[in-house]
Scaffold this active site. Structure first.
Site, PDB file in Angstrom:
ATOM      1  N   ARG A   1      65.248  20.440  29.331  1.00 43.63           N
ATOM      2  CA  ARG A   1      66.171  19.595  30.086  1.00 43.63           C
ATOM      3  C   ARG A   1      65.847  19.571  31.578  1.00 43.63           C
ATOM      4  O   ARG A   1      66.102  18.569  32.252  1.00 43.63           O
ATOM      5  CB  ARG A   1      67.605  20.114  29.879  1.00 43.63           C
TER       6      ARG A   1
ATOM      7  N   GLY B   1      71.938  26.017  26.111  1.00 40.32           N
ATOM      8  CA  GLY B   1      72.374  25.529  24.816  1.00 40.32           C
ATOM      9  C   GLY B   1      71.531  24.374  24.305  1.00 40.32           C
ATOM     10  O   GLY B   1      70.446  24.089  24.829  1.00 40.32           O
TER      11      GLY B   1
ATOM     12  N   ARG C   1      71.788  21.112  24.596  1.00 42.75           N
ATOM     13  CA  ARG C   1      71.411  20.098  25.590  1.00 42.75           C
ATOM     14  C   ARG C   1      70.290  20.610  26.474  1.00 42.75           C
ATOM     15  O   ARG C   1      69.363  19.864  26.805  1.00 42.75           O
ATOM     16  CB  ARG C   1      72.617  19.690  26.442  1.00 42.75           C
ATOM     17  N   CYS C   2      70.373  21.883  26.860  1.00 41.88           N
ATOM     18  CA  CYS C   2      69.336  22.465  27.714  1.00 41.88           C
ATOM     19  C   CYS C   2      67.961  22.421  27.060  1.00 41.88           C
ATOM     20  O   CYS C   2      66.946  22.315  27.742  1.00 41.88           O
ATOM     21  CB  CYS C   2      69.669  23.922  28.037  1.00 41.88           C
ATOM     22  N   MET C   3      67.926  22.512  25.730  1.00 40.45           N
ATOM     23  CA  MET C   3      66.654  22.669  25.031  1.00 40.45           C
ATOM     24  C   MET C   3      65.930  21.359  24.750  1.00 40.45           C
ATOM     25  O   MET C   3      64.845  21.381  24.157  1.00 40.45           O
ATOM     26  CB  MET C   3      66.871  23.417  23.715  1.00 40.45           C
TER      27      MET C   3
END
Length: 408
Positions: free
Chosen positions: A160, A394, A396-398
């Site tokens: 992200r 999480g 979204r971060c990945m």
């Protein structure tokens, strides 16, 4: 035409970018955790298994998954000149202070015939014992007992942050920490040379002197961008991005909403406390709700190439409603219990990735948040998260969405 198309956070996802964690996690050591921005060391075999389950969730939903390493291999396969240029830049940015080590490391990397293996090695980290011609010669070689010539990049599975898709372009970000700044080299080469992505407009440069990261950037619609002012994104960077969108490029964006959140490791990015899950539904960590301030950035119509910044007195849901034109539902991370909220925010309960309106991927460990999402009409795809969550990020971060359908 640009192959990037992101005009919302929730439009049906078509293409997404991932990086599966590899040997860079094996090269994490307790003494370097702080420098490399980790609180713990994930166990690689299980982390890989969890990440494969994450990727499979996208594939099962009909979403094309592309991998950073494969895109970089495509770039390096184009010519030896590009490959040598990449290696020289990587070695330069690895902060190798010994001239001897720089020369040996460059020679070692250029010896790789398989470009995918070369990319994986630059990510995994280079140990002195990897270098076939390594000898202790200089004073620095004698006194420095650190095992690595070039540090690993363990944060890279959080795709992200190094760049962010915005409309039909990207913000190639200037990262908060030295250890993550090298991650953006890959994006630089992909958007400069890759046959599919080389025409992508760039709305921010990795060489800017003020930091911005993708976890703080959210596309509300094709006119409005939300950017968090956080531990890792500076207010000055938000203004620079706004100017680039408004004045230096042909975009439809005319408003940037700057959300200020506490400057803390726990809330490192806006998406650790706030994500969109449906057309009018958002997750929120209540612990930050009262502290949130919102500023609207637009063109100053009275001055050329100047911005107008106004603090908005309305509550978060009122601001969002004014741009979405629907009543807003804020879904609390951890439900209504303060202890559960703090615990599940720490393990990224608020950090979901929407694959379609009202349909998200979430960590299984945040069971209270997941139940709250379901009770609010959200379809939740639950993925294992024992090891992945140790990196403080999480779903979204990945991932970095590259193409979404427009919302009807």
């Amino acid at each position: 035409m640009s192959q990037i198309k992101i005009n919302s956070e929730i439009g049906k996802l078509k293409v997404v970018l991932l990086h599966e964690p590899g040997e860079e996690l094996h090269n994490l050591t307790p003494s370097k955790l702080d420098d490399l921005l980790f609180d713990d060391i994930p166990w690689l075999p299980l982390a890989k298994k969890e990440h494969k389950a994450f990727a499979k969730t996208f594939v099962d939903a009909g979403i094309k998954v592309v991998y950073l390493v494969d895109l970089m291999k495509d770039v390096l396969d184009l010519s030896n000149e590009i490959k040598d240029q990449f290696i020289d830049q990587f070695v330069k940015e690895a902060n190798i202070h010994s001239n001897t080590l720089r020369e040996i490391t460059t020679e070692y990397l250029k010896s790789y015939k398989d470009n995918k293996e070369l990319v994986l090695k630059t990510i995994a980290g280079i140990k002195k014992t990897d270098l076939p011609n390594y000898q202790i010669k200089s004073l620095a070689d004698h006194v420095e007992d650190y095992l690595f010539v070039a540090d690993p990049m363990p944060n890279l599975y959080f795709q992200r942050d190094p760049f962010a898709s915005i409309g039909d372009g990207v913000s190639l970000n200037s990262m908060y920490s030295v250890t993550r700044s090298r991650e953006t080299i890959f994006g630089e080469y992909i958007f400069k040379y890759h046959p599919i992505y080389k025409t992508t407009p760039l709305y921010y440069s990795r060489y800017e002197d003020v930091n911005i990261e993708g976890g703080d950037i959210m596309v509300l619609n094709n006119h409005v961008l939300i950017v968090g002012v956080s531990q890792r994104t500076r207010a000055e960077a938000v203004e620079k991005l706004a100017k680039n969108l408004f004045f230096n490029n042909k975009t439809d964006f005319d408003t940037v909403l700057a959300f200020t959140i506490p400057n803390a490791r726990t809330f490192m990015h806006l998406d650790t406390i706030f994500t969109q899950v449906d057309k009018n539904k958002f997750t929120i960590h209540k612990g930050c709700y009262q502290k949130l301030k919102i500023y609207r950035i637009t063109k100053d119509m009275n001055l050329d190439n100047k911005l107008k910044v106004i603090e908005l007195p309305q509550k978060l849901e009122e601001v969002l409603e004014s741009y979405i034109n629907m009543p807003i539902t804020l879904i609390p991370c951890g439900g209504d219990d303060a202890i559960s909220a703090d615990r599940e925010q720490w393990s990224d309960g608020s950090n979901t990735i929407a694959i379609a309106p009202g349909e998200v991927i979430a960590y299984e460990r945040n069971d209270i948040t997941n139940a709250t999402l379901i009770n609010n009409g959200i379809k939740v795809h639950i993925i294992p998260s024992s090891e992945l969550s140790r990196g403080r990020g999480g779903p979204r971060c990945m991932c970095m969405p590259l193409v979404r359908e427009d919302i009807e």
